[in-house]
Design a protein around this motif. Structure first.
Motif, PDB file in Angstrom:
ATOM      1  N   ILE A  32       0.662  -1.148  -0.007  1.00  0.00           N
ATOM      2  CA  ILE A  32       0.020   0.059  -0.044  1.00  0.00           C
ATOM      3  C   ILE A  32       0.808   1.271  -0.060  1.00  0.00           C
ATOM      4  CG2 ILE A  32      -1.747   1.195   1.184  1.00  0.00           C
ATOM      5  CD1 ILE A  32      -2.504  -1.586  -0.149  1.00  0.00           C
ATOM      6  N   ALA A  33       2.110   1.307   0.720  1.00  0.00           N
ATOM      7  CA  ALA A  33       2.889   2.301   0.523  1.00  0.00           C
ATOM      8  C   ALA A  33       3.513   2.530  -0.975  1.00  0.00           C
ATOM      9  CB  ALA A  33       4.154   2.086   1.477  1.00  0.00           C
ATOM     10  N   GLN A  34       3.654   1.529  -1.479  1.00  0.00           N
ATOM     11  CA  GLN A  34       4.063   1.628  -2.889  1.00  0.00           C
ATOM     12  C   GLN A  34       2.881   2.357  -3.679  1.00  0.00           C
ATOM     13  OE1 GLN A  34       4.929  -2.559  -3.652  1.00  0.00           O
ATOM     14  NE2 GLN A  34       7.023  -2.360  -3.945  1.00  0.00           N
ATOM     15  N   VAL A  35       1.754   2.042  -3.460  1.00  0.00           N
ATOM     16  CA  VAL A  35       0.405   2.477  -4.103  1.00  0.00           C
ATOM     17  C   VAL A  35       0.406   4.172  -3.677  1.00  0.00           C
ATOM     18  CG1 VAL A  35      -2.097   2.607  -4.392  1.00  0.00           C
ATOM     19  CG2 VAL A  35      -0.657   0.235  -4.322  1.00  0.00           C
ATOM     20  N   GLN A  36       0.790   4.266  -2.720  1.00  0.00           N
ATOM     21  CA  GLN A  36       0.530   5.805  -2.158  1.00  0.00           C
ATOM     22  C   GLN A  36       1.653   6.631  -2.950  1.00  0.00           C
ATOM     23  OE1 GLN A  36      -2.103   6.934  -0.366  1.00  0.00           O
ATOM     24  NE2 GLN A  36      -2.714   4.907  -0.965  1.00  0.00           N
ATOM     25  N   ARG A  37       2.815   6.061  -3.186  1.00  0.00           N
ATOM     26  CA  ARG A  37       3.829   6.619  -4.019  1.00  0.00           C
ATOM     27  C   ARG A  37       3.455   6.995  -5.386  1.00  0.00           C
ATOM     28  NH1 ARG A  37       7.032   2.698  -0.953  1.00  0.00           N
ATOM     29  NH2 ARG A  37       8.059   3.878   0.896  1.00  0.00           N
ATOM     30  N   VAL A  38       2.926   5.872  -6.020  1.00  0.00           N
ATOM     31  CA  VAL A  38       2.218   6.119  -7.325  1.00  0.00           C
ATOM     32  C   VAL A  38       1.284   7.164  -7.291  1.00  0.00           C
ATOM     33  CG1 VAL A  38       0.971   4.937  -9.182  1.00  0.00           C
ATOM     34  CG2 VAL A  38       2.733   3.835  -8.065  1.00  0.00           C
ATOM     35  N   LEU A  39       0.315   7.381  -6.235  1.00  0.00           N
ATOM     36  CA  LEU A  39      -0.656   8.422  -6.386  1.00  0.00           C
ATOM     37  C   LEU A  39       0.004   9.685  -6.343  1.00  0.00           C
ATOM     38  CD1 LEU A  39      -3.206   6.258  -4.274  1.00  0.00           C
ATOM     39  CD2 LEU A  39      -3.713   7.082  -6.702  1.00  0.00           C
ATOM     40  N   LYS A  40       0.789   9.684  -5.282  1.00  0.00           N
ATOM     41  CA  LYS A  40       1.557  11.209  -5.076  1.00  0.00           C
ATOM     42  C   LYS A  40       2.196  11.646  -6.355  1.00  0.00           C
ATOM     43  CE  LYS A  40       4.656  13.626  -1.948  1.00  0.00           C
ATOM     44  NZ  LYS A  40       5.539  13.423  -0.648  1.00  0.00           N
ATOM     45  N   THR A  47      -7.181  10.594  -0.977  1.00  0.00           N
ATOM     46  CA  THR A  47      -7.169  10.276   0.179  1.00  0.00           C
ATOM     47  C   THR A  47      -7.043   8.997   0.761  1.00  0.00           C
ATOM     48  OG1 THR A  47      -8.572  12.330   0.432  1.00  0.00           O
ATOM     49  CG2 THR A  47      -8.237  10.926   2.114  1.00  0.00           C
ATOM     50  N   LEU A  48      -6.070   8.563   1.633  1.00  0.00           N
ATOM     51  CA  LEU A  48      -5.948   7.128   2.182  1.00  0.00           C
ATOM     52  C   LEU A  48      -6.801   6.870   3.209  1.00  0.00           C
ATOM     53  CD1 LEU A  48      -4.188   4.489   2.336  1.00  0.00           C
ATOM     54  CD2 LEU A  48      -2.594   5.720   3.725  1.00  0.00           C
ATOM     55  N   HIS A  49      -7.612   5.979   3.242  1.00  0.00           N
ATOM     56  CA  HIS A  49      -8.302   5.752   4.682  1.00  0.00           C
ATOM     57  C   HIS A  49      -7.979   4.345   5.002  1.00  0.00           C
ATOM     58  CE1 HIS A  49     -11.365   3.784   2.055  1.00  0.00           C
ATOM     59  NE2 HIS A  49     -11.187   4.773   1.370  1.00  0.00           N
ATOM     60  N   SER A  50      -8.658   3.818   5.920  1.00  0.00           N
ATOM     61  CA  SER A  50      -8.384   2.498   6.756  1.00  0.00           C
ATOM     62  C   SER A  50      -8.550   1.267   5.583  1.00  0.00           C
ATOM     63  CB  SER A  50      -8.828   2.704   8.007  1.00  0.00           C
ATOM     64  OG  SER A  50     -10.270   2.248   7.876  1.00  0.00           O
ATOM     65  N   ALA A  51      -9.487   1.416   4.943  1.00  0.00           N
ATOM     66  CA  ALA A  51      -9.828   0.379   3.932  1.00  0.00           C
ATOM     67  C   ALA A  51      -9.687   0.613   2.544  1.00  0.00           C
ATOM     68  CB  ALA A  51     -11.407  -0.023   4.388  1.00  0.00           C
ATOM     69  N   GLY A  52      -8.856   1.679   2.142  1.00  0.00           N
ATOM     70  CA  GLY A  52      -8.514   1.835   0.812  1.00  0.00           C
ATOM     71  C   GLY A  52      -8.308   3.287   0.442  1.00  0.00           C
ATOM     72  N   THR A  53      -8.265   3.825  -0.584  1.00  0.00           N
ATOM     73  CA  THR A  53      -8.156   5.111  -1.122  1.00  0.00           C
ATOM     74  C   THR A  53      -9.197   5.724  -2.178  1.00  0.00           C
ATOM     75  OG1 THR A  53      -5.649   4.441  -1.159  1.00  0.00           O
ATOM     76  CG2 THR A  53      -6.179   6.449  -2.307  1.00  0.00           C
ATOM     77  N   THR A  54      -9.284   7.065  -1.955  1.00  0.00           N
ATOM     78  CA  THR A  54     -10.117   7.856  -2.881  1.00  0.00           C
ATOM     79  C   THR A  54      -9.312   8.673  -3.768  1.00  0.00           C
ATOM     80  OG1 THR A  54     -11.968   7.691  -1.412  1.00  0.00           O
ATOM     81  CG2 THR A  54     -11.933   9.308  -3.143  1.00  0.00           C
ATOM     82  N   VAL A  55      -9.241   8.654  -5.026  1.00  0.00           N
ATOM     83  CA  VAL A  55      -8.606   9.214  -6.036  1.00  0.00           C
ATOM     84  C   VAL A  55      -9.896   9.978  -6.863  1.00  0.00           C
ATOM     85  CG1 VAL A  55      -8.243   7.383  -7.593  1.00  0.00           C
ATOM     86  CG2 VAL A  55      -6.636   9.201  -7.577  1.00  0.00           C
ATOM     87  N   GLU A  56      -9.277  11.356  -7.091  1.00  0.00           N
ATOM     88  CA  GLU A  56     -10.129  12.191  -8.016  1.00  0.00           C
ATOM     89  C   GLU A  56      -9.381  12.756  -9.189  1.00  0.00           C
ATOM     90  OE1 GLU A  56     -12.210  15.265  -5.549  1.00  0.00           O
ATOM     91  OE2 GLU A  56     -10.913  14.011  -3.822  1.00  0.00           O
ATOM     92  N   GLY A  57     -10.131  12.867 -10.252  1.00  0.00           N
ATOM     93  CA  GLY A  57      -9.536  13.490 -11.511  1.00  0.00           C
ATOM     94  C   GLY A  57     -10.322  13.133 -12.695  1.00  0.00           C
ATOM     95  N   SER A  58      -9.627  13.274 -13.999  1.00  0.00           N
ATOM     96  CA  SER A  58     -10.488  12.908 -15.049  1.00  0.00           C
ATOM     97  C   SER A  58     -10.657  11.402 -15.273  1.00  0.00           C
ATOM     98  CB  SER A  58      -9.401  13.340 -16.332  1.00  0.00           C
ATOM     99  OG  SER A  58      -8.619  12.338 -16.664  1.00  0.00           O
ATOM    100  N   TRP A  59     -11.647  10.592 -15.870  1.00  0.00           N
ATOM    101  CA  TRP A  59     -11.954   9.489 -15.989  1.00  0.00           C
ATOM    102  C   TRP A  59     -10.644   8.778 -16.303  1.00  0.00           C
ATOM    103  CZ3 TRP A  59     -16.273   6.865 -14.725  1.00  0.00           C
ATOM    104  CH2 TRP A  59     -16.117   5.281 -15.182  1.00  0.00           C
TER     105      TRP A  59
END
Length: 110
Positions: A32-40, A47-59
């Motif tokens: 999950i830390a790897q995933v968060q680096r990709v998102l950043k 937004t990381l939360h306890s059971a996943g991540t919400t990501v916003e942008g174009s489709w």
């Protein structure tokens, strides 16, 4: 109807939970830390939360970054990756995930 010409929504949010399968470990924090680096690195709002991540942008950006999240976990040696995802879009107005939460909090204050 020409289904190939249907455009995707201009913006969306996706709440996804990426699950590395078959790692032999109970914890998935490293992946999950790897995933968060990709998102950043994507520059998208997330937004990381306890059971996943919400990501916003174009489709296309959102779907691409979820694919890259899978790819980085695969590159880390995980052979199988499963994600569950809920995707929302609307055409009547722009609204961030933060604004959606704030709206409910305002109603709870009344």
């Amino acid at each position: 109807m020409d289904y190939a010409s249907i455009p995707t929504p201009s913006a969306c949010y996706a709440d996804f939970c990426l699950i590395p399968v078959g790692t032999g470990k109970v914890s998935v924090a490293d992946e999950i830390a790897q995933v968060q680096r990709v998102l950043k690195a994507s520059g998208l709002k997330y937004t990381l939360h306890s059971a996943g991540t919400t990501v916003e942008g174009s489709w296309d950006e959102v779907m691409s970054v979820v694919g890259k999240a899978h790819a980085v976990v695969h590159q880390g040696g995980v052979v199988r990756v499963q994600s569950s995802m809920r995707v929302g879009s609307r055409t009547d107005k722009k609204q961030t995930a933060e604004e959606k939460v704030r709206r409910v909090e305002e109603l709870l204050e009344k």
